[in-house]
Write an enzyme that holds these catalytic residues in place. Structure first.
Site, PDB file in Angstrom:
ATOM      1  N   SER A 197     -18.408 -20.158  -1.147  1.00  0.00           N
ATOM      2  CA  SER A 197     -19.653 -20.902  -1.325  1.00  0.00           C
ATOM      3  C   SER A 197     -20.809 -19.927  -1.539  1.00  0.00           C
ATOM      4  O   SER A 197     -20.777 -19.140  -2.474  1.00  0.00           O
ATOM      5  CB  SER A 197     -19.890 -21.830  -0.131  1.00  0.00           C
ATOM      6  OG  SER A 197     -20.920 -22.747  -0.394  1.00  0.00           O
ATOM      7  N   ASP A 318     -16.981 -31.342  -7.065  1.00  0.00           N
ATOM      8  CA  ASP A 318     -17.770 -30.666  -6.032  1.00  0.00           C
ATOM      9  C   ASP A 318     -19.172 -31.272  -5.977  1.00  0.00           C
ATOM     10  O   ASP A 318     -19.897 -31.236  -6.963  1.00  0.00           O
ATOM     11  CB  ASP A 318     -17.843 -29.166  -6.365  1.00  0.00           C
ATOM     12  CG  ASP A 318     -18.418 -28.327  -5.234  1.00  0.00           C
ATOM     13  OD1 ASP A 318     -19.246 -28.849  -4.464  1.00  0.00           O
ATOM     14  OD2 ASP A 318     -18.048 -27.139  -5.140  1.00  0.00           O
ATOM     15  N   HIS A 349     -15.862 -29.403  -2.216  1.00  0.00           N
ATOM     16  CA  HIS A 349     -16.539 -28.118  -2.016  1.00  0.00           C
ATOM     17  C   HIS A 349     -15.779 -27.277  -1.003  1.00  0.00           C
ATOM     18  O   HIS A 349     -15.680 -27.644   0.171  1.00  0.00           O
ATOM     19  CB  HIS A 349     -17.974 -28.343  -1.546  1.00  0.00           C
ATOM     20  CG  HIS A 349     -18.774 -27.078  -1.463  1.00  0.00           C
ATOM     21  ND1 HIS A 349     -19.094 -26.327  -2.577  1.00  0.00           N
ATOM     22  CD2 HIS A 349     -19.285 -26.410  -0.393  1.00  0.00           C
ATOM     23  CE1 HIS A 349     -19.784 -25.256  -2.200  1.00  0.00           C
ATOM     24  NE2 HIS A 349     -19.911 -25.286  -0.885  1.00  0.00           N
TER      25      HIS A 349
END
Length: 381
Positions: A197, A318, A349
């Site tokens: 991320s 996502d 995600h």
């Protein structure tokens, strides 16, 4: 439109799952299961290793009981929350400007006994630390017999904030010092970089800035946002509000004593979306203005200089790093000879759960990829 599609997806999911299990199974096998989509430049390097990585050429079957992107994130967070605790060995590093960063080691004793043991350097999420990545860290350690070290950024985890400055995307200067420390400690160990991320943004920025001098033999990025100046306004509204609340609590409330007198603290404390928070972060990130902040920390400005093998994994569903971010940047995979994009329609995600047991497909891909890179590295040298 996005909310309407989410509602339709959830309606199909619940109706078929609860009332028509046979149709649900048919729909799952026909519409939900998929082969990964690959984007890369055809050249001697890629043409050698990509065909040999079996997982990239097999069907990915998202978590059978929760393939919807919201349900998958919930399942992922549930798994992480109740996963087995592991004993990290913590190391604190003082930076020259008075800031404090950390290293969370797992398997350190193995590296000390066998100095050539590979080390996977992990860059964590926007409000995370090593504890949030226990399952990934454990799996890498188990499969690769590698030492894993999570680079903890300023103000994260249990680190004291010793300088009144916060940067959610991290600092490549700090990362360089952390890598230098790791390299000095284990000069013979191959280093592999993993960004997750927000950590993938820091990873890409480091790879681009360092170019051919990069310390990593190979790297992998999970759910990157590419151009962060464009990406944060696109975050799904619900997640954007939740993430803004989390950022305010994680950084401003926890470190209020040292940050409250900084100009811009009140602006950030009233941010209702992650974009509002990020767009005004320069006030307490030691930058004179918004443009200089993005110039120094947006990975898209240096991505063209990446020289080491890099695998990027994104999901089209996502809600945080949305598919438009990926589509706008597909041209990079034609220009960068050692960079490959692996794209899935579903995975949400950083979740990428699969099958009946919600096993992490991305964790297995990380291990497959790094294992293959280490084999190629040994063959070449």
């Amino acid at each position: 439109m996005g909310i309407e599609m989410d509602s339709l997806d959830l309606l199909v999911y619940f109706v078929l799952f609860l009332y028509f299990p046979g149709l649900y199974l048919f729909y799952y096998l026909k519409e939900i299961s998929e082969y990964p989509s690959l984007h890369y430049q055809s050249n001697p390097w890629n043409d050698v290793w990509i065909p040999s990585l079996a997982r990239l050429h097999r069907v990915y079957r998202p978590f059978f009981f929760a393939y919807n992107r919201h349900l998958m994130i919930f399942a992922y967070l549930w798994k992480e929350r109740f996963s087995r605790r592991i004993a990290f060995q913590e190391e604190i590093l003082q930076m020259k400007d008075g800031g404090t960063v950390g290293l969370s080691w797992y398997g350190l004793e193995n590296a000390e006994a066998f100095p050539e043991t590979p080390i996977v350097v992990v860059l964590h999420t926007i409000t995370g630390d090593a504890e949030d990545l226990r399952l990934t860290v454990s799996r890498i350690r188990e499969r690769l017999n590698a030492t894993v070290v999570v680079c903890i950024r300023r103000g994260h985890g249990n680190l004291p904030l010793t300088k009144p400055s916060i940067n959610t995307m991290g600092s490549t200067l700090d990362l360089q010092e952390q890598i230098k420390h790791i390299r000095n400690k284990f000069p013979k160990a191959p280093l592999l970089g993993l960004g997750i991320s927000a950590g993938s943004g820091l990873l890409a920025r480091y790879l681009g800035e360092s170019g051919k001098k990069c310390a990593f033999s190979a790297a992998m990025a999970i759910s990157p946002a590419y151009d962060i100046e464009k990406a944060f306004p696109r975050v799904h509204p619900t997640y954007s509000r939740l993430m803004a609340l989390r950022l305010r609590q994680y950084f401003l409330k926890r470190h209020e004593t040292i940050l409250k007198d900084k100009y811009g603290f009140g602006i950030l404390d009233s941010a209702k979306t992650i974009h509002e928070f990020q767009d005004n972060l320069y006030h307490i990130a030691d930058h004179p203005d918004r443009n200089s902040y993005y110039r120094d920390h947006n990975p898209i400005h240096v991505i063209g200089e990446v020289d080491v093998p890099l695998l990027i994994l994104n999901a089209e569903d996502d809600p945080v790093c949305v598919k438009e971010n990926v589509e706008e940047n597909l041209h990079w995979f034609d220009r960068l000879p050692k960079t490959i994009l692996v794209k899935l329609k579903r995975g949400s995600h950083i979740a990428f759960l699969e099958g009946l047991s919600a096993k992490s497909w991305s964790d297995e891909l990380i291990c497959d990829y790094f294992e293959r890179m280490l084999e190629l590295f040994d063959e070449r040298f």
